[in-house]
Design an enzyme around this catalytic site. Sequence first.
Site, PDB file in Angstrom:
ATOM      1  NE  ARG A 186     -58.817  -5.753 -27.800  1.00  0.00           N
ATOM      2  CZ  ARG A 186     -57.508  -5.707 -28.049  1.00  0.00           C
ATOM      3  NH1 ARG A 186     -56.677  -6.558 -27.447  1.00  0.00           N
ATOM      4  NH2 ARG A 186     -57.006  -4.816 -28.867  1.00  0.00           N
ATOM      5  CB  SER A 235     -63.076  -1.559 -30.793  1.00  0.00           C
ATOM      6  OG  SER A 235     -61.991  -0.769 -31.227  1.00  0.00           O
ATOM      7  CD  GLU A 305     -62.730  -4.806 -28.442  1.00  0.00           C
ATOM      8  OE1 GLU A 305     -62.136  -3.834 -27.938  1.00  0.00           O
ATOM      9  OE2 GLU A 305     -62.385  -5.333 -29.523  1.00  0.00           O
TER      10      GLU A 305
END
EC number: 1.3.1.98
Length: 322
Positions: A186, A235, A305
Amino acid sequence: MMAAERIQPTAGFEPGLIDRLPAVRGRLRANAPLKDVTWFRVGGPAEVLFRPADRDDLIAFLRNRPADVPVTVLGVASNLLVRDGGVPGVVIRLLRGFVEIQADGTDLLAGAGALDLNVAKTAQQAGIAGLEFLCGVPGTIGGALRMNAGAYGTEIKDVLVGAEAVHAGTGEVRTFGVGELGYSYRHASLPADWIFLSARLRGRDGDAPAIGARMAEIQGQRGDSQPIKTATGGSTFKNPQGHKAWQLIDRAGCRGLTLGGAQVSEQHTNFLINIGDATAADLEALGEEVRRRVFETSGVQLDWEIRRIGVAAGDAGAGGAA
C-alpha cells in the site's frame, strides 16, 4: 478557454485565488463543494477545483501556475477523507480526458482517471486475464498507482509495466518503469509531487467467459463481506505485518462503535461508515479512537490506509493542504 465559474466563499477561503491562475481549456471553479463527490459524503470545499480538459491542459496549467499555490489530486475520492474546513489551493480532479482504456495485445493502456472496474471489464472483453482483481478495487488507476492498490492476492505492481507522470512543480513529463516506483504494501516511494497520467498494465491470454466468472466471484465476495452500499471510504487501516486489521479491531471491542454520526461497520470492522450525519471530524476521531483501543489491547499500531486531506473546520484560511 472556458470561462471560470465563480461562487461566493463558503468556508473561510479568501476570494481571489482563481484570478491568479493561468488560462485553461477545462473548468475552474472557486469554493467548489467536495462533499458530494467523496464516498464518505463529508468534507469542506476546494478553494479552487480544476477539471482539466485533457493531458495537455493539465501539463500547461502546472507549468504556468504560481509556485506558491499548492495542488492536490483527486480521482473518484473512494479512499479519501476530506476534512471539514476544505482543501486550500487547487484541487485537480482527473475525469474526462483521462479515462480512455485501450487493449494492445495482452497489455492495457489506461488513463489515470479510468475506473479500476472499467479496466477489468475492458480486459475481460479483450480476453486478457490477470486483471480481474481490479473489479474489487474501488477507485481509479491513478489512485491505484499512488498507493499500490490490491485485492484478492494481487497488487497493481504485479501487473504494471510502467506509468507516465507529470511533475506538479515543473510540468516535466516522465515515464517510470515499475521498478522505479519503489512499491511496497500500500505504498509507492515516488514523491507526491508527481501526478500520474496513465499506465500500461500487462495480463496474459485468457478466456473471456472464465475471466467474467472470476470477476463475478470477486464482486460477490466483496458484496457479502463489505458495506459497499453505505457511505464509506473503503479499508480504513493497513494490515500490520502478521495481522489482519479487522481482527485486531474486533478483538479491541470496536465493532459497531459510534462517535457522532460515524460508526465502525458491524459487517466489516476495518470500514468506517457515515450513518447519516457524520462530519469528517467524527470519522477521523473515531478512527483515532480505534487506533488507541487496538494499541491498548494488542500493542499493535494501526496505520491509516485512507488518505486524509485538507484542514479542520475554522482553519480554511490557514493555507496549504495537509
